[in-house]
Design an enzyme around this catalytic site. Structure first.
Site, PDB file in Angstrom:
ATOM      1  N   SER A 107      -9.920   1.560   2.597  1.00 55.79           N
ATOM      2  CA  SER A 107      -8.906   2.742   2.382  1.00 55.79           C
ATOM      3  C   SER A 107      -8.004   1.725   1.114  1.00 55.79           C
ATOM      4  CB  SER A 107      -8.134   3.163   2.666  1.00 55.79           C
ATOM      5  OG  SER A 107      -7.193   2.860   4.046  1.00 55.79           O
ATOM      6  N   LYS A 113       1.101  -1.312   0.414  1.00 58.08           N
ATOM      7  CA  LYS A 113       0.207  -0.183   0.239  1.00 58.08           C
ATOM      8  C   LYS A 113       0.633   1.700   0.167  1.00 58.08           C
ATOM      9  CE  LYS A 113      -4.225   1.897   2.874  1.00 58.08           C
ATOM     10  NZ  LYS A 113      -5.029   1.975   4.055  1.00 58.08           N
ATOM     11  N   SER A 169      -9.899  -0.867   7.311  1.00 58.47           N
ATOM     12  CA  SER A 169      -9.386  -0.693   5.702  1.00 58.47           C
ATOM     13  C   SER A 169      -8.706  -1.791   5.488  1.00 58.47           C
ATOM     14  CB  SER A 169      -8.590   0.641   5.866  1.00 58.47           C
ATOM     15  OG  SER A 169      -8.656   1.422   5.789  1.00 58.47           O
TER      16      SER A 169
END
Ligand code: GLN
Length: 487
Positions: free
Chosen positions: A156, A81, A180
């Site tokens: 996210s 990420k 997330s």
């Protein structure tokens, strides 16, 4: 091997690497070719460096040939990420603020994965500064759900979930502040684990809400998640909230812990707003555990109704403080239009941050301001204690809790324009962060429209070995992990 390389779990690939039936370079080439083929539709990556990944893979092959393999992750491509620092790679948080920033250092998790021989592969899209549930808040682009690219992958960490589901990485890392990791894992049909607060170092993770943030793995199987967790967990003196305790061998514990377990069903988590198809799939998972001899009982987490409000006070308060560092001076976006130093702060932040980030900075600044601090922030901290106590009370009676991960399956890109509607996506995941607990999302079926469904298991603090074993028991009896999106 019949399944294509890029869809295989770490366990199968590392066995092939060990058995000299596969090289790390071949594996990386397969992942790169797959990424080239599907990325125009999935858009999971913010950036990637193929030459660098192939060089890492070649170094892994050289170690194996020399008999100095670093273990099960040696040669396995892992995507990151874009909020986790890797030396020399872009680190953008999917924000214009950091669009041109290159990390000068490694996060602790990065260092650990490098030491385990993993191939550090690609920067994955997310909501800006990890604020959101769909990746639509990314300043760069929205990621498509591999099961239906007109839908969101969740967020996210949507890029991390989508890249894995699409075969563009063999495992990925995400961060989870309110759901997330788990929510995108559920929406993309993969396993996602949020560790106990303090188990995995946050050093080198761009901070969103420091008392809630944890890094964790996305993986194809529970065993793969155990392998990655094993590599990244452990005390780190560079994170003051890092917990100092021995890390068990999660993978070998999987086979040893066989239950039967006592599972709790929190009645507040099967309420209005839950998609009937998801409810039915989770009920089936519960029935499976019962059939395996597990005792299942209803429990109550009475303060659940306050989770969303509490979260959006604490998370925004911490975010407003954490994001104060982006001032246009030291690094990150600097406005070219500013007239003086104060104007430079204003302009740089006005230009660099997107709407959702600004909304949260404003909200967080408000709840911390004098006159409102006691009414909002201090009160939210007290309610947070009550929320945690609810869970600890439930654990007097049961080993783990089972709930849906997300109330709804993947929704259409652009469908949710109201921020509150988006916040409700995390209704089943945020309590876990407020309480600091470990939780995992495990695939448990599909909707009639062929969208993945996941259920959530919530464990006791630092009892990841048990949590993984409970999840593994379900996974052993089902074959959802062998279903791939037809991209
Ligand atoms: N969707 C939640 C939020 O927007 C959680 C995000 C996260 O876990 N990083 O805050």
């Amino acid at each position: 091997m019949s399944t294509e390389l890029f869809h295989q779990p770490i366990t199968a690939l590392s066995a092939a690497l060990e058995g000299k039936r596969l090289t790390a370079v071949e594996l990386m080439q397969a992942v790169i070719a797959r990424t080239k083929a599907v990325e125009p539709r999935v858009r999971a990556f913010n950036s990637s460096d193929e030459a660098d990944a192939l060089a890492q893979a070649a170094a892994s092959d050289a170690r194996r040939a020399a008999g100095t393999s670093l273990g099960v992750l040696d040669g396995i491509p892992i995507g990151f990420k874009d909020v986790i620092a890797v030396t020399g790679q872009p680190l953008t948080a999917s924000s214009k603020m950091l669009a041109n920033f290159v990390s000068p250092y490694d996060a602790t998790v990065t260092q650990k994965l490098k030491r385990a021989g993993a191939v550090i592969w690609g920067r994955l899209n997310c909501d800006e500064f990890a604020m959101g549930s769909s990746t639509e808040n990314s300043a760069f682009h929205t990621t498509g759900n591999p099961w239906d690219v007109t839908r969101v992958p969740g967020g996210s960490s949507g890029g991390s979930a989508a890249a894995l589901a699409a075969g563009e990485a063999i495992a990925t890392l995400g961060s989870d502040t309110g759901g997330s990791i788990r929510q995108p894992a559920a929406l993309c049909g993969v396993v996602g684990l949020k560790p106990t607060y303090g188990l995995v170092s946050r050093f080198g993770l761009i901070a969103y809400a420091s008392s809630l943030d944890q890094i964790g793995p996305f993986a194809r199987t529970v065993e793969d998640a155990a392998i990655v967790l094993q590599a990244i967990a452990g005390h780190d003196e560079r994170d003051s909230t890092s917990f100092n305790a021995a890390v068990p061998d999660y993978r070998s514990e999987l086979g040893k812990r066989r239950g039967p377990w006592k599972l709790g069903i929190p009645k507040e988590y099967f309420a209005e707003g839950l998609s009937p198809e998801i409810g039915a799939a989770v009920e089936k998972a519960i029935a499976y555990y019962q059939a395996q001899g597990c005792e299942v009982k209803e429990v109550s987490l009475p303060h659940t109704q306050y989770c969303l409000d509490t979260y959006y006070i604490i998370a925004t308060a911490e975010a407003s403080s954490n994001l104060a560092r982006f001032d246009g001076i030291r690094y990150g976006h600097r406005s070219a239009k500013a007239k003086d130093i104060v104007d430079l702060y204003f302009q740089s932040r006005a230009e660099g941050f997107g709407a959702e980030v600004k909304r949260r900075i404003i909200l967080g600044t408000y709840v911390l301001s004098s006159g409102y601090y006691d009414a909002y922030y201090l009160r939210a901290q007290k309610v947070r204690t009550l929320i945690r106590q609810d869970f600890l009370n439930a654990y007097q009676e049961v080993d783990a809790l089972i709930t849906p991960t997300s109330p709804i399956p993947a929704f259409k890109i652009g469908e949710k324009s109201d921020p509150l509607a988006m916040y409700l996506c995390d209704i089943y995941t945020i309590g876990v962060n407020l309480a600091g607990l470990p939780a995992i999302s495990v695939p448990c079926g599909f909707t009639s429209g062929h969208l993945p469904i996941g259920f959530q298991l919530i464990g006791q603090p630092f009892q990841e070995a048990n949590l993984l074993a409970v999840a593994h028991a379900y996974e052993q009896g089902h074959d959802w992990k062998t279903k791939y999106p037809s991209l």
